[in-house]
Structure formats: C-alpha cells, structure tokens
Write an enzyme that holds these catalytic residues in place. Structure first.
Site, mmCIF file in Angstrom:
data_model
loop_
_atom_site.group_PDB
_atom_site.id
_atom_site.type_symbol
_atom_site.label_atom_id
_atom_site.label_comp_id
_atom_site.label_asym_id
_atom_site.label_seq_id
_atom_site.Cartn_x
_atom_site.Cartn_y
_atom_site.Cartn_z
ATOM 1 N N LYS A 45 0.816 -1.204 0.000
ATOM 2 C CA LYS A 45 0.000 0.000 0.000
ATOM 3 C C LYS A 45 0.859 1.267 0.000
ATOM 4 C CE LYS A 45 -3.156 -2.258 3.233
ATOM 5 N NZ LYS A 45 -3.635 -2.212 4.613
ATOM 6 N N GLY A 46 2.076 1.144 0.453
ATOM 7 C CA GLY A 46 2.901 2.319 0.744
ATOM 8 C C GLY A 46 3.148 3.245 -0.431
ATOM 9 N N GLU A 103 8.242 2.095 -5.665
ATOM 10 C CA GLU A 103 8.319 1.779 -4.236
ATOM 11 C C GLU A 103 8.374 3.062 -3.416
ATOM 12 O OE1 GLU A 103 7.811 -0.267 -2.149
ATOM 13 O OE2 GLU A 103 8.697 -2.229 -2.434
ATOM 14 N N ASP A 104 7.802 3.026 -2.233
ATOM 15 C CA ASP A 104 7.946 4.174 -1.336
ATOM 16 C C ASP A 104 9.305 4.141 -0.650
ATOM 17 O OD1 ASP A 104 7.153 1.908 0.028
ATOM 18 O OD2 ASP A 104 5.950 2.978 1.505
ATOM 19 N N ASP A 107 14.448 -0.676 1.658
ATOM 20 C CA ASP A 107 14.999 -0.804 3.009
ATOM 21 C C ASP A 107 15.976 -1.997 3.016
ATOM 22 O OD1 ASP A 107 15.300 -0.528 5.729
ATOM 23 O OD2 ASP A 107 13.238 -0.891 6.251
ATOM 24 N N LYS A 135 17.173 3.633 1.820
ATOM 25 C CA LYS A 135 17.849 3.572 3.118
ATOM 26 C C LYS A 135 18.967 2.533 3.004
ATOM 27 C CE LYS A 135 14.915 3.811 6.958
ATOM 28 N NZ LYS A 135 14.163 3.118 8.046
ATOM 29 N N PHE A 156 13.572 5.495 11.518
ATOM 30 C CA PHE A 156 12.217 5.057 11.220
ATOM 31 C C PHE A 156 11.424 6.278 10.767
ATOM 32 C CE2 PHE A 156 7.804 4.139 12.824
ATOM 33 C CZ PHE A 156 7.498 3.258 11.793
ATOM 34 N N ASP A 163 3.720 3.797 6.857
ATOM 35 C CA ASP A 163 2.821 3.681 8.003
ATOM 36 C C ASP A 163 3.510 3.268 9.298
ATOM 37 O OD1 ASP A 163 3.286 0.921 7.080
ATOM 38 O OD2 ASP A 163 1.711 0.385 8.508
ATOM 39 N N ARG A 169 -0.156 7.114 7.057
ATOM 40 C CA ARG A 169 0.130 7.101 5.611
ATOM 41 C C ARG A 169 -0.343 8.401 4.971
ATOM 42 N NH1 ARG A 169 1.328 1.678 4.075
ATOM 43 N NH2 ARG A 169 0.178 0.086 5.210
HETATM 44 C C1 PRP Z 1 7.242 -1.594 3.058
HETATM 45 C C2 PRP Z 1 7.536 -0.665 1.892
HETATM 46 C C3 PRP Z 1 8.311 -1.545 0.940
HETATM 47 C C4 PRP Z 1 9.002 -2.531 1.841
HETATM 48 C C5 PRP Z 1 10.454 -2.181 1.952
HETATM 49 O O1 PRP Z 1 6.082 -2.282 2.742
HETATM 50 O O2 PRP Z 1 6.356 -0.166 1.329
HETATM 51 O O3 PRP Z 1 7.437 -2.231 0.051
HETATM 52 O O4 PRP Z 1 8.377 -2.450 3.121
HETATM 53 O O5 PRP Z 1 11.091 -2.983 2.901
HETATM 54 P P1 PRP Z 1 12.242 -3.994 2.561
HETATM 55 O O6 PRP Z 1 13.193 -3.328 1.599
HETATM 56 O O7 PRP Z 1 12.890 -4.221 3.918
HETATM 57 O O8 PRP Z 1 11.661 -5.243 2.017
HETATM 58 P P2 PRP Z 1 5.232 -3.107 3.811
HETATM 59 O O9 PRP Z 1 5.581 -4.553 3.710
HETATM 60 O O10 PRP Z 1 5.370 -2.471 5.160
HETATM 61 O O11 PRP Z 1 3.757 -2.978 3.288
HETATM 62 P P3 PRP Z 1 2.907 -1.642 3.017
HETATM 63 O O12 PRP Z 1 3.458 -1.033 1.743
HETATM 64 O O13 PRP Z 1 1.516 -2.143 2.843
HETATM 65 O O14 PRP Z 1 3.079 -0.724 4.205
#
Ligand code: PRP
Length: 182
Positions: A45-46, A103-104, A107, A135, A156, A163, A169
């Site tokens: 969703k991000g 992607e948002d 990480d 990041k 963070f 979120d 969000r």
């Molecule tokens: C978050 C974000 C990325 C992912 C990055 O999504 O939107 O898709 O984590 O993290 P990573 O590089 O450590 O894999 P999340 O799984 O929290 O779902 P969301 O988008 O619904 O919040």
C-alpha cells in the site's frame, strides 16, 4: 487543533516530493521512446501516494498504471518478517514488457528482490525500480533502484504512504517520529 507532538523532525517536505515527482516523470519519459508504453507498477500500500503524485506528470498518453500487493512487515513493528506475500491481478500486461516498479522505500531490499523475481518469472522483459526513499544502511540484499528520490539515514520514518500500524500514511510530509508518542 492538529496534534503534531509525535513529530521529531520533518525529513522530507511535501514540496520536495512534488518537485521530485515532476523531475522523475521527465527522466522516465526521456528513457523511453514515444511509441513504447511506460508501465508503472505501484506496490501497495505504501507507494499509493507516490504513484498518485507521479502519474499526472507524464505528458504522453501511453502510460499504464497497475498494482501489486507486497507485504513484509507485521502489525506495529518496524522490523521485517522476512516473508514477502505477493499478489497481482494483472499478469497479462507483464509478459515481454519493461516494468517500472514504484516503491515508497527500499529498506532491506527483500521486498524488491521478491517482486523482481516474481515479475521475471511471469515473463517480464526487464524490471526497473523507482523508489522515493532509499535507506542503504539497512540493505541485506544486494539490490539497487534505477531512480532514487531521497537517500536517507537509518531512521524510522512515516508519512506519504509509510505507516506505523497502518496509520500516518496520510501525512503529506515524510517525518521522523518520537516512537513513544505514536
Ligand atoms: C514496506 C515498503 C516496501 C518494503 C520495503 O512495505 O512499502 O514495500 O516495506 O522494505 P524492505 O526493503 O525491507 O523489504 P510493507 O511490507 O510495510 O507494506 P505496506 O506497503 O503495505 O506498508
């Protein structure tokens, strides 16, 4: 009155995001020929606010926007589960095409690795990545984005799609919160 006590620092303002999305659309359009479709894949969703901000900046009509759901984080925690759940209803557009994942945040890289693998297995010709935030200190998987909006330190962050327990969000800025005040 609006409660902003939880905000320790505004890291990236909405104006900076808006400005980056304008530049990104131009950059992407410059790398695709006029005839070639630009296929954007919003990772729910991000990435929804990022996608919505970016999309109207494209000048040409052949820009397609699709959605994929990927989830790696559990509930209130900010740590990765290490298990990525992917679902996508529009597989027919993937085959033989260049896809740009939106992607948002990049990480650990586990989500991106899983999505890229998924799309290649479904027959994509090429998979590119545009991430609003990067990041790099947190990276576990050796993976990078083709387009990076803002490289940030290991804090963070919430807002503009990111979120905490599914909330925040909707914030226009990306902020570093006081965790105990969330
Ligand atoms: C978050 C974000 C990325 C992912 C990055 O999504 O939107 O898709 O984590 O993290 P990573 O590089 O450590 O894999 P999340 O799984 O929290 O779902 P969301 O988008 O619904 O919040």
């Amino acid at each position: 009155m609006e409660n902003t006590d939880y905000i320790k620092e505004v890291l990236i303002t909405h104006e900076e995001i808006v400005s980056y999305c304008k530049r990104l659309a131009i950059e992407i359009e410059d790398t695709f020929s006029e005839e070639e479709e630009i296929i954007l894949l919003c990772v729910l969703k991000g990435s929804l606010p990022f996608t919505a901000e970016l999309l109207p900046n494209f000048k040409r009509p052949n820009v397609i926007c699709e959605f994929i759901r990927a989830s790696s984080y559990e509930g209130k925690t900010s740590e990765s589960k290490g298990v990525i759940d992917i679902s996508c209803n529009t597989l027919e557009i993937i085959e033989g095409k260049t896809i740009i994942i939106l992607e948002d945040i990049l990480d650990t890289g586990k989500t991106l690795e899983a999505i890229k693998g998924y799309l290649m297995a479904k027959g994509a010709k090429e998979v590119k990545v545009a991430t609003l935030l990067d990041k790099p200190e947190r990276r576990i998987v050796d993976i990078y984005a083709d387009y990076v909006g803002f490289t940030i330190p290991n804090h963070f962050v919430i807002g503009f799609g990111l979120d905490y327990d599914e909330k925040y969000r909707n914030l226009k800025d990306i902020v570093i919160p006081y965790p105990e005040k969330l």
